[in-house]
Design an enzyme around this catalytic site. Sequence first.
Site, short mmCIF file in Angstrom:
data_model
loop_
_atom_site.label_atom_id
_atom_site.label_comp_id
_atom_site.label_asym_id
_atom_site.label_seq_id
_atom_site.Cartn_x
_atom_site.Cartn_y
_atom_site.Cartn_z
N CYS A 66 18.51 29.63 -36.95
CA CYS A 66 17.30 30.52 -37.44
C CYS A 66 17.04 29.83 -38.61
O CYS A 66 15.74 29.88 -38.92
CB CYS A 66 17.93 31.89 -37.54
SG CYS A 66 19.38 32.20 -38.60
N GLN A 74 15.83 29.76 -30.31
CA GLN A 74 17.08 28.96 -30.82
C GLN A 74 18.19 28.82 -29.62
O GLN A 74 19.02 28.27 -30.07
CB GLN A 74 17.50 29.78 -32.02
CG GLN A 74 18.23 30.91 -31.92
CD GLN A 74 18.54 31.62 -33.31
OE1 GLN A 74 17.59 32.12 -34.04
NE2 GLN A 74 19.72 31.51 -33.81
N HIS A 111 19.81 36.91 -41.12
CA HIS A 111 18.88 36.25 -40.03
C HIS A 111 17.71 35.82 -40.94
O HIS A 111 17.02 36.47 -41.74
CB HIS A 111 18.78 37.08 -38.90
CG HIS A 111 17.76 36.59 -37.82
ND1 HIS A 111 18.41 35.40 -37.35
CD2 HIS A 111 16.78 37.03 -37.13
CE1 HIS A 111 17.41 35.17 -36.25
NE2 HIS A 111 16.51 35.94 -36.35
N GLU A 164 8.44 18.00 -33.70
CA GLU A 164 9.36 18.53 -32.71
C GLU A 164 9.04 17.52 -31.45
O GLU A 164 10.17 17.47 -30.47
CB GLU A 164 8.72 19.90 -31.96
CG GLU A 164 9.36 20.54 -30.96
CD GLU A 164 10.74 20.80 -31.11
OE1 GLU A 164 11.30 21.19 -32.49
OE2 GLU A 164 11.49 21.15 -29.95
N ASP A 198 18.26 41.76 -42.43
CA ASP A 198 19.15 42.19 -42.04
C ASP A 198 18.85 42.54 -40.44
O ASP A 198 18.08 43.33 -40.26
CB ASP A 198 19.71 43.60 -42.45
CG ASP A 198 20.65 44.19 -41.75
OD1 ASP A 198 21.51 43.56 -40.80
OD2 ASP A 198 21.06 45.38 -42.00
N ASN A 202 10.09 35.45 -35.00
CA ASN A 202 11.33 35.28 -34.69
C ASN A 202 11.60 34.08 -33.82
O ASN A 202 10.49 33.54 -33.37
CB ASN A 202 11.97 36.65 -34.11
CG ASN A 202 13.44 36.73 -34.07
OD1 ASN A 202 14.08 35.84 -34.78
ND2 ASN A 202 14.05 37.47 -33.58
#
Length: 333
Positions: A138, A132, A276, A199, A250, A300
């Site tokens: 996020c 990111q 997050h 994308e 968290d 992530n």
Amino acid sequence: MNPSLLLAILCLGLASALPILDYRFDAKWQEWKLMYGKTYDMNEELYRRAIWEKNMKMIEIHNEEYKEGKHSFTLAMNDFGDMTKKEIRERMMGLKIPKKKKGMVFQERLTGDVPDYVDWRGRGYVTPVMNQGACNACWAFSAAGALEGQMFRKTGRLVALSKQNLVDCSQPQGNDGCSGGWMDHAFEYVYENGGLDSEAAYPYEDQEGPCRYRPEYSAATDTGTVYIPSSEEVLKRAVAIVGPISAAIDASHDSFNYYIGGIYDEPACSNTSVNHAVLVVGYGYERQQSQIRKYWLVKNSWGTNWGIRGYIKIARDENNYCGIASYASFPTV
Ligand SMILES: *[C@@H]1O[C@H](CO)[C@@H](O)[C@H](O)[C@H]1NC(C)=O
């Protein structure tokens, strides 16, 4: 000392603790700067080196303690090394949690067996990990990930969806681009807009821009949001039955920033205050010392140098670790 150097240090707020550098780290510091293409002017170099060194020592101590059996996960230096905790927080988090959960509540098959191990990556539901960067998006990565999975389930085709489309265009639904947002608002945008570009057609730019949605490049639609009630048992069922699920956690601890492997069980992790957004792509268990530890497998959006090639295992069934089950949701397609 050169007076202008002293002034610069004072301005950066290090007046009370002029850094005393540990020369044993000199070579590593040069290597790290080269690896991440970091260059500073003379004044900043000292300030950044001091931060980096503090982080380096914290990582070394943690990993020593890991060897003594005090932790179940390891840390490694990465791109964040020269940033303060506050700087990382400002850059990498970005959740605007709404007061009310809008959408349906998950209640499909709340009884009956589900597998002990699920990993949707091996079944074609998950696109490659991205970074990111400096944009607090996020929420867009998490939402796009959940929608990619549900679209795959429906069509049998895995198409990476545009985070930039969400960043640039979902302000009317309550998102705030690179200043933060919420997955539910992203699903709402896709529904109201009648599509979301791929994308490939609308690539990630790491900054906010004007909305450039082009319907001819739309690769997904959705019909609404389903919330998982705040329960790890129900989340497990949802992951097993539905596919990858958006979640909020968290992630405000140093141990998260430098995580590289193992089962994340940071003692300070809050199960109520989340900051997050991530994507739960599976769950499982593994033997650690003489114990069986259960984990959530989480994608992530901090690139593949972070964590286990971009993923983290978060302790599962241990009092809702890091709040993982508190705000889980997915789009219906
Ligand atoms: C948070 O953790 C505590 C124990 O650390 C537990 O008692 C509590 O039920 C948990 N809260 C949630 C929302 O799961």
